[in-house]
Design a protein around this motif. Structure first.
Motif, short mmCIF file in Angstrom:
data_model
loop_
_atom_site.label_atom_id
_atom_site.label_comp_id
_atom_site.label_asym_id
_atom_site.label_seq_id
_atom_site.Cartn_x
_atom_site.Cartn_y
_atom_site.Cartn_z
N GLY A 197 8.88 46.25 -25.22
CA GLY A 197 8.50 47.70 -24.53
C GLY A 197 8.75 47.84 -22.86
N THR A 198 8.69 45.58 -22.74
CA THR A 198 9.00 45.34 -21.37
C THR A 198 10.43 44.50 -21.06
OG1 THR A 198 7.27 43.97 -22.06
CG2 THR A 198 6.46 45.91 -20.60
N ASP A 199 10.54 44.14 -22.52
CA ASP A 199 11.95 42.79 -22.26
C ASP A 199 12.76 43.73 -22.70
OD1 ASP A 199 13.27 40.83 -22.48
OD2 ASP A 199 11.82 39.40 -23.94
N SER A 200 14.31 43.60 -22.94
CA SER A 200 15.60 43.84 -22.85
C SER A 200 16.05 43.74 -22.91
CB SER A 200 15.95 44.94 -22.89
OG SER A 200 16.19 45.21 -21.54
N SER A 201 15.66 41.88 -23.62
CA SER A 201 16.47 40.44 -23.47
C SER A 201 17.22 40.93 -25.15
CB SER A 201 16.01 39.49 -23.21
OG SER A 201 14.90 39.10 -24.48
N PRO A 202 18.15 40.22 -25.41
CA PRO A 202 18.61 40.18 -26.49
C PRO A 202 18.47 39.84 -27.99
CG PRO A 202 20.34 39.09 -24.83
CD PRO A 202 18.95 39.74 -24.10
N ALA A 203 16.93 38.91 -27.62
CA ALA A 203 16.29 38.31 -28.48
C ALA A 203 15.46 38.98 -28.74
CB ALA A 203 15.39 37.14 -28.27
N ALA A 204 14.62 39.76 -27.53
CA ALA A 204 14.18 40.86 -27.77
C ALA A 204 14.03 41.69 -28.75
CB ALA A 204 13.25 40.97 -27.03
#
Length: 222
Positions: free
Chosen positions: A196-203
């Motif tokens: 919901g706050t992190d659009s990194s590849p890992a998330a």
């Protein structure tokens, strides 16, 4: 020109898919990315809440995204007023979700032919929601009042009301809610988590894995 295949009504979709993903957050970019990941991994009913302006922004973006699977059905959650209902419908919402029995939202949904999933906790609230035109009743927060056992007791006098259980539903809870009579479950933070706050590849990769697990769990109960 080939005509698009008509989509089934929302209640039929709820009965068929049995899962609604509930996205809440204040980062429109993260919500937009999370919606795309959920849709790509089999989640067909996705609710973007209006608890912040980001929800409406993300809804507008993803409703215009022609790369999403065509059977993705977007809704707006935490709709509290008639103006919010109108804005959500204009942005592309195909259903509205309220946290309680909100008469003006139900009236707008009925007027525009847009289904409303109406929040309720007690028999009186569930009966009022149906009387005012709710397509289904969202039992919320389900976990706080006894979970599946409460739903089973609530349905005893109201067996024909379609209930969606929402609130703190983990993977291991799904079978119990369906056994208690829920037509579907709604899942928010247990599914979304940091995405919901992190659009990194890992998330997003972790979100995709959770999405597949929830889709598999609900599919097993169809």
């Amino acid at each position: 020109m080939e005509l698009a295949t008509p989509r089934p009504p929302v209640l039929d979709l709820l009965r068929r898919e049995r899962l609604v993903a509930v996205l809440r957050g204040a980062d429109a970019d993260a919500l937009t990315a999370a919606t795309a990941v959920l849709a790509a991994n089999g989640v067909r009913l996705i609710e973007l809440t209006l608890s912040s302006d980001a929800g409406l922004t993300a809804l507008r973006r993803v409703a215009a995204d022609r790369t999403l699977p065509p059977d993705t059905v977007l809704g707006a959650g935490t709709v509290l007023t008639r103006d919010q209902a109108r804005a959500a419908i204009d942005a592309g919402a195909r259903y509205l979700v309220t946290p309680g029995v909100t008469e003006e939202v139900l009236a707008e949904g009925v007027d525009q032919g847009v289904p409303v999933l109406c929040g309720a906790l007690t028999p009186s609230e569930a009966m009022a929601a149906v009387r005012l035109g709710a397509t289904a009743v969202k039992l919320f927060p389900a976990y706080a009042v006894g979970g599946a056992r409460y739903l089973r007791d609530l349905r005893a006098p109201l067996p024909d009301v379609p209930f969606i259980a929402i609130g703190g539903i983990a993977l291991d809870d799904i079978a119990d809610y369906f056994a208690a009579g829920a037509v579907a479950v709604g899942v928010g933070s247990p599914l979304l988590r940091e995405a919901g706050t992190d659009s990194s590849p890992a998330a997003l990769a972790a979100l995709a894995e959770r999405a597949r697990a929830y889709v598999a769990a609900t599919s097993a109960e169809r």
